[in-house]
Design a protein around this motif. Structure first.
Motif, PDB file in Angstrom:
ATOM      1  N   ARG A  37      31.775  29.708  46.629  1.00 21.33           N
ATOM      2  CA  ARG A  37      32.944  29.776  45.754  1.00 21.33           C
ATOM      3  C   ARG A  37      34.162  29.371  46.563  1.00 21.33           C
ATOM      4  NH1 ARG A  37      33.945  36.262  44.735  1.00 21.33           N
ATOM      5  NH2 ARG A  37      34.590  36.758  46.852  1.00 21.33           N
ATOM      6  N   VAL A  38      35.135  28.803  45.858  1.00 24.87           N
ATOM      7  CA  VAL A  38      36.375  28.380  46.492  1.00 24.87           C
ATOM      8  C   VAL A  38      37.504  29.109  45.788  1.00 24.87           C
ATOM      9  CG1 VAL A  38      37.908  26.447  46.975  1.00 24.87           C
ATOM     10  CG2 VAL A  38      35.440  26.111  47.047  1.00 24.87           C
ATOM     11  N   ARG A  39      38.318  29.798  46.551  1.00 25.29           N
ATOM     12  CA  ARG A  39      39.494  30.475  46.023  1.00 25.29           C
ATOM     13  C   ARG A  39      40.722  29.799  46.610  1.00 25.29           C
ATOM     14  NH1 ARG A  39      40.084  35.903  47.700  1.00 25.29           N
ATOM     15  NH2 ARG A  39      38.932  35.412  49.569  1.00 25.29           N
ATOM     16  N   VAL A  40      41.739  29.609  45.795  1.00 20.79           N
ATOM     17  CA  VAL A  40      42.987  29.020  46.273  1.00 20.79           C
ATOM     18  C   VAL A  40      44.013  30.141  46.332  1.00 20.79           C
ATOM     19  CG1 VAL A  40      44.809  27.355  45.815  1.00 20.79           C
ATOM     20  CG2 VAL A  40      42.441  26.769  45.311  1.00 20.79           C
ATOM     21  N   LEU A  41      44.521  30.391  47.521  1.00 22.79           N
ATOM     22  CA  LEU A  41      45.512  31.433  47.728  1.00 22.79           C
ATOM     23  C   LEU A  41      46.874  30.791  47.904  1.00 22.79           C
ATOM     24  CD1 LEU A  41      43.598  33.637  50.332  1.00 22.79           C
ATOM     25  CD2 LEU A  41      43.686  33.913  47.865  1.00 22.79           C
ATOM     26  N   THR A  42      47.878  31.370  47.257  1.00 20.75           N
ATOM     27  CA  THR A  42      49.243  30.885  47.401  1.00 20.75           C
ATOM     28  C   THR A  42      50.008  31.876  48.261  1.00 20.75           C
ATOM     29  OG1 THR A  42      49.159  29.824  45.247  1.00 20.75           O
ATOM     30  CG2 THR A  42      51.333  30.220  46.167  1.00 20.75           C
ATOM     31  N   VAL A 125      36.872  29.057  51.343  1.00 18.18           N
ATOM     32  CA  VAL A 125      35.510  28.760  50.905  1.00 18.18           C
ATOM     33  C   VAL A 125      34.627  29.899  51.378  1.00 18.18           C
ATOM     34  CG1 VAL A 125      33.607  27.109  51.025  1.00 18.18           C
ATOM     35  CG2 VAL A 125      35.968  26.296  51.083  1.00 18.18           C
ATOM     36  N   GLU A 126      33.868  30.481  50.445  1.00 15.17           N
ATOM     37  CA  GLU A 126      33.024  31.624  50.779  1.00 15.17           C
ATOM     38  C   GLU A 126      31.599  31.346  50.323  1.00 15.17           C
ATOM     39  OE1 GLU A 126      36.112  35.304  50.295  1.00 15.17           O
ATOM     40  OE2 GLU A 126      35.327  34.408  48.454  1.00 15.17           O
ATOM     41  N   ARG A 127      30.634  31.911  51.066  1.00 14.47           N
ATOM     42  CA  ARG A 127      29.212  31.773  50.736  1.00 14.47           C
ATOM     43  C   ARG A 127      28.664  33.154  50.408  1.00 14.47           C
ATOM     44  NH1 ARG A 127      25.802  27.758  51.856  1.00 14.47           N
ATOM     45  NH2 ARG A 127      27.229  26.856  53.360  1.00 14.47           N
ATOM     46  N   GLY A 132      24.469  40.012  48.390  1.00 17.65           N
ATOM     47  CA  GLY A 132      25.437  39.884  47.295  1.00 17.65           C
ATOM     48  C   GLY A 132      26.885  39.844  47.771  1.00 17.65           C
ATOM     49  N   SER A 133      27.127  40.111  49.036  1.00 11.09           N
ATOM     50  CA  SER A 133      28.497  40.059  49.542  1.00 11.09           C
ATOM     51  C   SER A 133      28.884  38.608  49.804  1.00 11.09           C
ATOM     52  CB  SER A 133      28.621  40.890  50.820  1.00 11.09           C
ATOM     53  OG  SER A 133      27.858  40.298  51.854  1.00 11.09           O
ATOM     54  N   TRP A 134      30.205  38.380  49.963  1.00 11.60           N
ATOM     55  CA  TRP A 134      30.734  37.038  50.199  1.00 11.60           C
ATOM     56  C   TRP A 134      31.294  36.980  51.609  1.00 11.60           C
ATOM     57  CZ3 TRP A 134      30.079  33.137  46.761  1.00 11.60           C
ATOM     58  CH2 TRP A 134      29.687  33.493  45.480  1.00 11.60           C
ATOM     59  N   THR A 135      30.998  35.911  52.335  1.00 18.19           N
ATOM     60  CA  THR A 135      31.479  35.697  53.685  1.00 18.19           C
ATOM     61  C   THR A 135      32.195  34.363  53.730  1.00 18.19           C
ATOM     62  OG1 THR A 135      29.585  36.885  54.575  1.00 18.19           O
ATOM     63  CG2 THR A 135      30.829  35.537  56.116  1.00 18.19           C
TER      64      THR A 135
END
Length: 140
Positions: A37-42, A125-127, A132-135
């Motif tokens: 997953r990709v998160r965009v932080l401002t 970017v997280e895997r 089930g956790s995201w790294t």
């Protein structure tokens, strides 16, 4: 002739051999083995911005003239000064230049400093892990 003892082939007769054909069927299936997953932080930060500001003002100067003239005249400029004539009719019906209004422009430049909020975005970017956790994936 018995069923247990088939007749021996006759060398004169053609021999028929059975042909066997194998077929391969390949199939695919979709299986999830992981996720990204990709998160965009401002993020917001302040920066100091220095800007020169220019202002302009007008100085009004009234100059009494009191001169008789034959006709009116449109406003004119003398260098940087705009001259606006003001007329007055008197009872004798002669035209008298009563005064001139002189407008002088003055310019001032000042320095102005202000804190300006700026925004910057960065992608994370997280895997998904097996538990089930995201790294976060190293973006370097």
């Amino acid at each position: 002739m018995s069923l247990n003892n088939p007749p021996s082939p006759d060398p004169e007769l053609p021999v028929t051999l059975p042909v066997v054909r194998e077929e391969l069927h390949v199939d695919t299936r979709t299986e999830e083995v992981g996720a990204i997953r990709v998160r965009v932080l401002t993020e917001e930060h302040s920066e100091t911005l220095e800007q020169s500001l220019e202002q302009e003002s007008v100085v009004v100067e009234r100059v009494p003239v009191g001169v008789t003239v034959a006709q009116t005249r449109e406003p004119w400029t003398e260098g940087e000064v705009l001259v606006v004539p003001v007329y007055e009719e008197v009872i004798e019906r002669r035209l008298v230049l009563k005064e001139e209004i002189r407008l002088h422009r003055q310019r001032f430049t000042t320095s102005h400093t202000e804190q300006v909020p700026l925004r910057r975005q960065r992608a994370v970017v997280e895997r998904r892990q097996a538990d089930g956790s995201w790294t976060e994936v190293d973006n370097g």
